[in-house]
Design an enzyme around this catalytic site. Structure first.
Site, PDB file in Angstrom:
ATOM      1  CG  ASP A 148      -9.180  -1.132   2.858  1.00 21.72           C
ATOM      2  OD1 ASP A 148      -9.333  -0.010   2.733  1.00 21.72           O
ATOM      3  OD2 ASP A 148      -8.645  -1.778   3.752  1.00 21.72           O
ATOM      4  CG  ASP A 160      -7.682   3.750   3.609  1.00 22.52           C
ATOM      5  OD1 ASP A 160      -8.386   2.990   4.043  1.00 22.52           O
ATOM      6  OD2 ASP A 160      -6.607   3.883   3.379  1.00 22.52           O
ATOM      7  CG  HIS A 165      -3.097   6.646   3.138  1.00 24.69           C
ATOM      8  ND1 HIS A 165      -1.773   5.966   3.663  1.00 24.69           N
ATOM      9  CD2 HIS A 165      -3.887   5.895   3.333  1.00 24.69           C
ATOM     10  CE1 HIS A 165      -2.340   4.805   4.168  1.00 24.69           C
ATOM     11  NE2 HIS A 165      -3.711   4.897   4.046  1.00 24.69           N
ATOM     12  CD  GLU A 208      -5.614  -1.687   6.868  1.00 30.51           C
ATOM     13  OE1 GLU A 208      -5.433  -2.130   5.751  1.00 30.51           O
ATOM     14  OE2 GLU A 208      -5.275  -0.431   7.081  1.00 30.51           O
ATOM     15  CD  GLU A 209      -4.673   2.754   7.038  1.00 32.15           C
ATOM     16  OE1 GLU A 209      -3.496   2.349   6.680  1.00 32.15           O
ATOM     17  OE2 GLU A 209      -5.488   3.136   6.255  1.00 32.15           O
ATOM     18  CG  HIS A 227      -9.222  -0.438   8.369  1.00 32.20           C
ATOM     19  ND1 HIS A 227      -8.759   0.826   8.359  1.00 32.20           N
ATOM     20  CD2 HIS A 227      -8.833  -0.694   6.969  1.00 32.20           C
ATOM     21  CE1 HIS A 227      -8.132   1.333   7.521  1.00 32.20           C
ATOM     22  NE2 HIS A 227      -8.448   0.361   6.295  1.00 32.20           N
TER      23      HIS A 227
END
Length: 354
Positions: free
Chosen positions: A234, A179, A321, A211-212, A66
């Site tokens: 990922d 990410d 994150h 995706e998130e 993603h």
């Protein structure tokens, strides 16, 4: 081995803002890169980019990484020009405080900082209180709302952390949105490398969106590609840092090679094939166990259509994150090489059902 062109592509992906729902800038970066070697490149209605090598081959293999990232969405601008926001994707509110950010406006980027009441002015009750989003704001440096509007800032503008690409010692790199720009980079690189291996399979490299916020792009793209096999790429939690209790999750270290999932979200035969190919090619891998579904595109692919034979390969990452996520370039390179070789190993007559 990562070429200079491939490394520049990864840096471009990391430094280009594209939070969930606003992925167009990195969709263009992905299209521009894969167009040099893909047989076909298309973009679906949600914005996922689909590049393919050997489109008439068999089996049909979908590699998904993603291109969206976590961020913020401005939902209120007060009379003094301070911007209040909601989060895009999952955040630890502690990490948000004091960060520099960039608002993506129609007029171009506008820089700001995340502000809150200074610790010196907090009451005793406030000091022990959990940080809430409504206690934070974006300070653009303006003196009133009109100045913010004149700069192009408006409700609904996406915002990301200002941190970009930062090489560290060795082969480690830090940055915002590793990410999962590194996953999108891996599937693009795997497609480039597999073309030279003349695969029997049709190999689709998909840069998925959203995706998130719920694996939304992968759901749609799987229906569009209609794959026999899906492999998501990922990041995963590296555990080689202080205070990490390795009894809680599978051990994973930077520089140790890609992680390979074993568990309900991974077809056992496909997971075994990935490991076998890695061993034959002397590519180090690390096994990861997850008993149920995962919060990755592998989950969306596996339960789409009538079910898809699915695998998950992951790049170890520290500080997920946050604005300072860290990866090893060797792990990313190994992941791309492994996927290319796995795709080249597939033949039309293999049966993947349990």
């Amino acid at each position: 081995m990562i070429t200079d062109n491939a490394l520049a592509f990864l840096e471009r992906m990391i430094t280009t803002a594209s939070p969930s729902g606003f992925e167009e800038p990195n969709a263009k970066n992905f299209r521009d890169y894969v167009s040099a070697f893909a047989d076909e490149v298309t973009t679906d209605p949600l914005g996922s980019v689909i590049a393919v090598v050997n489109p008439t081959g068999s089996p049909r293999v979908m590699l998904a990484g993603h291109i969206d990232e976590i961020g913020f969405l401005i939902h209120y601008i007060n009379d003094e020009g301070f911007c209040y926001f909601r989060t895009i994707g999952g955040h630890d509110n502690v990490n948000i405080v004091g960060q520099r950010v960039v608002v993506q406006t129609r007029k171009g980027p506008v820089h700001g900082v995340i502000g809150k009441k200074p610790v010196h002015l907090l009451t005793a009750d406030e000091r022990g209180k959990k940080i809430e989003l409504e206690d934070l704001w974006i300070d653009l440096g303006v003196t009133n709302k009109q100045e913010a509007l004149d700069a192009g800032v408006q409700i609904g503008d996406p915002t990301v952390y200002a941190d970009g690409w930062q090489p560290l010692l060795g082969d480690r790199v830090a940055g915002r949105a590793m990410d999962n720009r590194v996953g999108a980079w891996v599937v693009a690189e795997a497609l480039r490398r597999v073309k030279a291996l003349n695969p029997q399979a049709a190999v689709f490299a998909v840069a998925t969106v959203q995706e998130e916020i719920g694996l939304r792009g992968a759901h749609a793209a799987t229906h569009g590609v209609n794959p026999d096999i899906g492999i998501a790429v990922d990041v995963t939690f590296a555990t080689d840092f202080p205070s990490m209790d390795k009894r809680k999750v599978s051990p994973m270290k930077l520089g140790g090679g890609p992680g390979v999932l074993r568990g309900a979200n991974a077809n056992r035969k496909l997971a075994d094939r990935i490991v076998e190919v890695a061993q034959t090619a002397a590519i180090p891998v690390q096994l990861q166990a997850t008993p149920g579904g995962t919060g990755t595109d592998a989950n969306a692919m596996q339960i789409a259509l009538a079910g898809v034979c699915t695998g998950l390969v992951e790049v170890p990452l520290r500080y997920m994150h946050t604005p300072c996520e860290i990866i090893s370039l060797a792990d990313a390179d190994a992941c791309a090489e492994l996927l290319a070789r796995v795709c080249a190993s597939l033949t039309p007559d293999e049966i993947w059902a349990p």
